[in-house]
Design an enzyme around this catalytic site. Structure first.
Site, short mmCIF file in Angstrom:
data_model
loop_
_atom_site.label_atom_id
_atom_site.label_comp_id
_atom_site.label_asym_id
_atom_site.label_seq_id
_atom_site.Cartn_x
_atom_site.Cartn_y
_atom_site.Cartn_z
N LYS A 101 40.59 -15.24 -19.52
CA LYS A 101 41.10 -13.94 -19.99
C LYS A 101 40.96 -12.90 -18.87
CE LYS A 101 36.55 -13.11 -22.00
NZ LYS A 101 35.76 -13.13 -23.24
N TYR A 122 34.77 14.23 -2.39
CA TYR A 122 34.79 15.27 -3.43
C TYR A 122 33.40 15.74 -3.80
CZ TYR A 122 39.67 13.93 -4.28
OH TYR A 122 41.01 13.68 -4.16
C1 LIG Z 1 34.71 -14.05 -22.90
C2 LIG Z 1 34.27 -15.03 -23.91
C3 LIG Z 1 33.63 -16.23 -23.53
C4 LIG Z 1 33.22 -16.53 -22.10
O1 LIG Z 1 31.97 -15.96 -21.87
P1 LIG Z 1 31.19 -16.13 -20.48
O2 LIG Z 1 29.89 -15.49 -20.75
O3 LIG Z 1 31.99 -15.41 -19.46
O4 LIG Z 1 31.09 -17.59 -20.21
C5 LIG Z 1 33.35 -17.15 -24.51
N1 LIG Z 1 33.66 -16.91 -25.81
C6 LIG Z 1 34.24 -15.76 -26.21
C7 LIG Z 1 34.55 -15.56 -27.64
C8 LIG Z 1 34.54 -14.79 -25.29
O5 LIG Z 1 35.11 -13.64 -25.70
#
Ligand SMILES: *Cc1c(COP(=O)(O)O)cnc(C)c1O
Length: 392
Positions: free
Chosen positions: A55, A276
């Site tokens: 993702k 800034y």
């Molecule tokens: C993002 C996510 C993961 C992955 O988690 P990591 O800690 O990056 O391995 C797994 N399950 C769900 C539901 C997530 O949203």
């Protein structure tokens, strides 16, 4: 919306050739991602599927390079948050099962079925829409049910999960393939609550023995609680080469480097301020280097006057406020620093290394945030052992 990997150059470029005249860029090491997949597969054994969580543009690494590389290296499944991300994976040629972990509206059922995307179904409205879409397409829609065992984020409460799964099962064209949950304290120093969530999940799973694919573990849970791996583990951060806090794990290889070239080096007289608000003032005759990365690129404004970057193989301090497109580093101690000198913000230079966790600590956030925030303005150079395979 999805950047595509540019066609290969006639002659493969090395990273140094491909970055000679770039202001700022990300280097994504595909061989490192593949190595991490192999290490983690060995660690979790043959009975556990690896669900590659890609993702948010593969945690900022560039999904256009990461996902195909992981598929070629044998990742069993993929997971993303939203349907749009899943459809982008299909566009990239991902043919393995893809799970949408978060919420989907019934109006998206047709597209999900058309592209064989596995949705997490939280309601009969969505289930019925999927059933109708599947019937129209002559397909079976795979769905997963997520149990909210205590995170109180997404999913259905344990007492409703069994009924929902049974009702979905009775719909034509629907196969309830999976049952999942997600832990609240997976990477906290004290993860005792994972045990309570695990019990709640197990009680639901016991009443749904016909659901064959159960998954509860992110990277931290998979490593800390071997009993919660079930049939698959959802690995995001660890596949990208970073361990969660409080998580002992195998040696992983960071996949991402963030680099830039100084856009200007300027003298600053004692007493003059920079950037800034003039929040940093030179205490001596100084030279400041302009790093062409800013908060629009995900380099957080909370890093103003915080942390270091690598120039000439040395750590040099960030000075002044981070702006939208730039920040400054004090390069007084790096005599050769000039326009075009390479700067490493995350990654290695000489004998020094700056890890995403270090930036996260300086910015008072977590490594997930540092990586996933990296903006689309930064080109991703996908490479294997220094040879560029594509740019997105
Ligand atoms: C993002 C996510 C993961 C992955 O988690 P990591 O800690 O990056 O391995 C797994 N399950 C769900 C539901 C997530 O949203």
């Amino acid at each position: 919306m999805q950047p595509s990997v540019s066609t290969r150059a006639a002659k493969p470029l090395t990273l140094s050739e491909a970055t000679r005249e770039r202001n700022a860029w990300i280097e994504t090491g595909l061989e490192a991602a593949v190595a991490n997949l192999q290490v983690l597969r060995r660690q979790f054994g043959p009975g556990v599927e690896i669900i590659a969580v890609v993702k948010a543009n593969a945690y900022g690494h560039g999904v256009a390079g990461i996902a195909p590389a992981l598929q070629a290296a044998g990742a069993d499944r993929f997971a993303v948050a939203w349907l749009e991300e899943a459809l982008a994976l299909r566009e990239l040629g991902i043919t393995r099962p893809i799970i949408v972990l978060s919420h989907t509206y019934p109006g998206d059922a047709v597209r999900a079925v058309e592209h064989d995307i596995t949705l997490t179904v939280h309601s009969m409205e969505l289930g019925c829409a999927l059933s109708a879409a599947a019937a129209a397409a002559g397909k079976t829609a795979m769905v997963h049910v997520k149990v909210d065992t205590g995170l109180h984020r997404f999913g259905v409460p344990p007492e409703e999960a069994v009924a929902l799964a049974e009702s979905l099962r009775s719909l034509p064209g629907i196969a309830v393939e999976g049952l999942s949950t997600h832990m609240a304290n997976a990477d906290e120093a004290d993860d005792e609550f994972s045990g309570i969530q695990a019990e709640r999940f197990a009680a639901v799973a016991e009443r749904l023995p016909w659901v064959r694919f159960r998954h509860t573990a992110n990277s931290a849970t998979a490593m800390r609680r071997g009993g919660l791996r079930y049939e698959g583990v959802r690995l995001g951060l660890s596949l990208h080469g970073v361990l969660p806090p409080n998580t002992p794990g195998p040696a992983l290889t960071p996949v991402l480097s963030l680099k830039a070239r100084l856009a200007r080096v300027a003298d600053v007289a004692p007493g003059e301020g920079v950037s800034y608000g003039l929040t940093w003032r030179a205490g001596r005759r100084s030279r400041v280097g302009l790093v062409p990365v800013g908060y629009a690129d995900g380099w957080k404004r909370s890093l103003s006057n915080r942390g270091t970057v690598l120039v000439g193989g040395q750590r040099v301090p960030v000075v002044g406020r981070v702006a939208m497109d730039h920040f400054l580093a004090d390069v007084t101690e790096v005599p050769g620093a000039a326009e075009g000198t390479e700067v490493t913000l995350i990654g290695e230079q000489g004998n020094e290394r700056i890890a995403a966790d270090e930036i996260a600590a300086a910015a008072e956030t977590i490594s997930w945030d540092v990586l996933a925030s990296l903006g689309t303005r930064l080109p991703r150079l996908f490479h294997r052992n220094g040879i560029v395979e594509g740019i997105a």
